[in-house]
Write a protein that holds these residues in place. Structure first.
Motif, PDB file in Angstrom:
ATOM      1  N   GLY A 185      -7.578   8.434  -1.117  1.00  0.00           N
ATOM      2  CA  GLY A 185      -7.506   8.791   0.297  1.00  0.00           C
ATOM      3  C   GLY A 185      -8.222   7.845   1.246  1.00  0.00           C
ATOM      4  O   GLY A 185      -8.328   8.130   2.432  1.00  0.00           O
ATOM      5  N   GLY A 191      -6.943   3.763  -2.381  1.00  0.00           N
ATOM      6  CA  GLY A 191      -5.874   4.402  -1.615  1.00  0.00           C
ATOM      7  C   GLY A 191      -5.452   5.729  -2.215  1.00  0.00           C
ATOM      8  O   GLY A 191      -5.173   6.688  -1.492  1.00  0.00           O
ATOM      9  N   ARG A 192      -5.402   5.781  -3.533  1.00  0.00           N
ATOM     10  CA  ARG A 192      -5.050   7.053  -4.181  1.00  0.00           C
ATOM     11  C   ARG A 192      -6.117   8.116  -3.941  1.00  0.00           C
ATOM     12  O   ARG A 192      -5.836   9.304  -3.969  1.00  0.00           O
ATOM     13  N   ASN A 211       0.801  -1.224   0.000  1.00  0.00           N
ATOM     14  CA  ASN A 211       0.000   0.000   0.000  1.00  0.00           C
ATOM     15  C   ASN A 211       0.836   1.277   0.000  1.00  0.00           C
ATOM     16  O   ASN A 211       0.423   2.302   0.526  1.00  0.00           O
ATOM     17  N   CYS A 212       1.995   1.199  -0.604  1.00  0.00           N
ATOM     18  CA  CYS A 212       2.797   2.415  -0.762  1.00  0.00           C
ATOM     19  C   CYS A 212       3.551   2.340  -2.083  1.00  0.00           C
ATOM     20  O   CYS A 212       3.678   1.272  -2.685  1.00  0.00           O
ATOM     21  N   THR A 228      -8.730   4.887   3.768  1.00  0.00           N
ATOM     22  CA  THR A 228      -7.840   4.205   4.701  1.00  0.00           C
ATOM     23  C   THR A 228      -8.626   3.239   5.576  1.00  0.00           C
ATOM     24  O   THR A 228      -9.847   3.290   5.650  1.00  0.00           O
ATOM     25  N   ARG A 239      -3.318   3.084   4.239  1.00  0.00           N
ATOM     26  CA  ARG A 239      -3.956   3.401   2.966  1.00  0.00           C
ATOM     27  C   ARG A 239      -4.392   2.113   2.285  1.00  0.00           C
ATOM     28  O   ARG A 239      -3.660   1.124   2.300  1.00  0.00           O
ATOM     29  N   ARG A 240      -5.569   2.123   1.703  1.00  0.00           N
ATOM     30  CA  ARG A 240      -6.008   0.963   0.908  1.00  0.00           C
ATOM     31  C   ARG A 240      -5.169   0.895  -0.367  1.00  0.00           C
ATOM     32  O   ARG A 240      -4.596   1.890  -0.794  1.00  0.00           O
TER      33      ARG A 240
END
Length: 166
Positions: free
Chosen positions: A109, A106-107, A15-16, A111, A100-101
């Motif tokens: 926002g 996730g992009r 998730n990053c 979570t 973050r999903r």
């Protein structure tokens, strides 16, 4: 848990971004870790105090989650429970962590959050014989510890499923 290399840990983070994974600082004691006794590798980033990471095995493969701790602490006059290892501690030793999903969510926002030991050291806490089993013989104490570890693994899988759900 199988021993992991630095590169494997960075690749496991779901998730990053690659640049965020490349910038993470590994735990200070990384070279001395006893991998066989770990159900999850959890640590706070020494370079960024609000960042943390959880890496565990799922279906034989490492999967890592980048976390962000809340910037406030709960009162030390209360007790709180970690929702991963189920240890009860002073509330200031428990922190709200958000992850973050993955993907588009996730992009945008989105979570997922949960209350976890602030030092992310759930792996060592589940390996301690619980007070309710301390009067039992060694074999039953070992069963109690294994039950705690199995619960941690199950709750980690559920949290990971929430993070990776698209």
């Amino acid at each position: 848990m199988h021993a992991l290399t630095e590169a494997a840990i960075r690749r496991s983070l779901v998730n990053c971004s690659r640049s965020e994974a490349a910038a993470l600082a590994l735990p200070r004691d990384f070279a001395e870790l006893d991998w066989a006794s770990l159900d999850v590798l959890g640590w706070r980033d020494p370079k960024a105090e609000l960042r943390g990471y959880l890496v565990h095995e799922q279906d034989g493969e490492p999967i890592g989650i980048a976390l962000r701790a809340a910037d406030t602490k709960m009162s030390s006059r209360r007790s709180a429970m970690c929702l991963l290892c189920h240890s009860v501690q002073s509330a200031d030793a428990i922190s709200l962590f958000t992850a973050r999903r993955v993907g588009e969510a996730g992009r945008n926002g989105n979570t997922v959050g949960t209350y976890v030991c602030a030092d992310l050291d759930c792996a060592s806490r589940v390996r301690v014989v619980p007070p309710s089993a301390q009067h039992l013989d060694d074999e039953l104490q070992a069963l109690a510890v294994e039950e705690q570890a199995a619960g941690l693994r199950q709750r980690l899988r559920a949290f990971t499923a929430d993070v990776t759900r698209r």
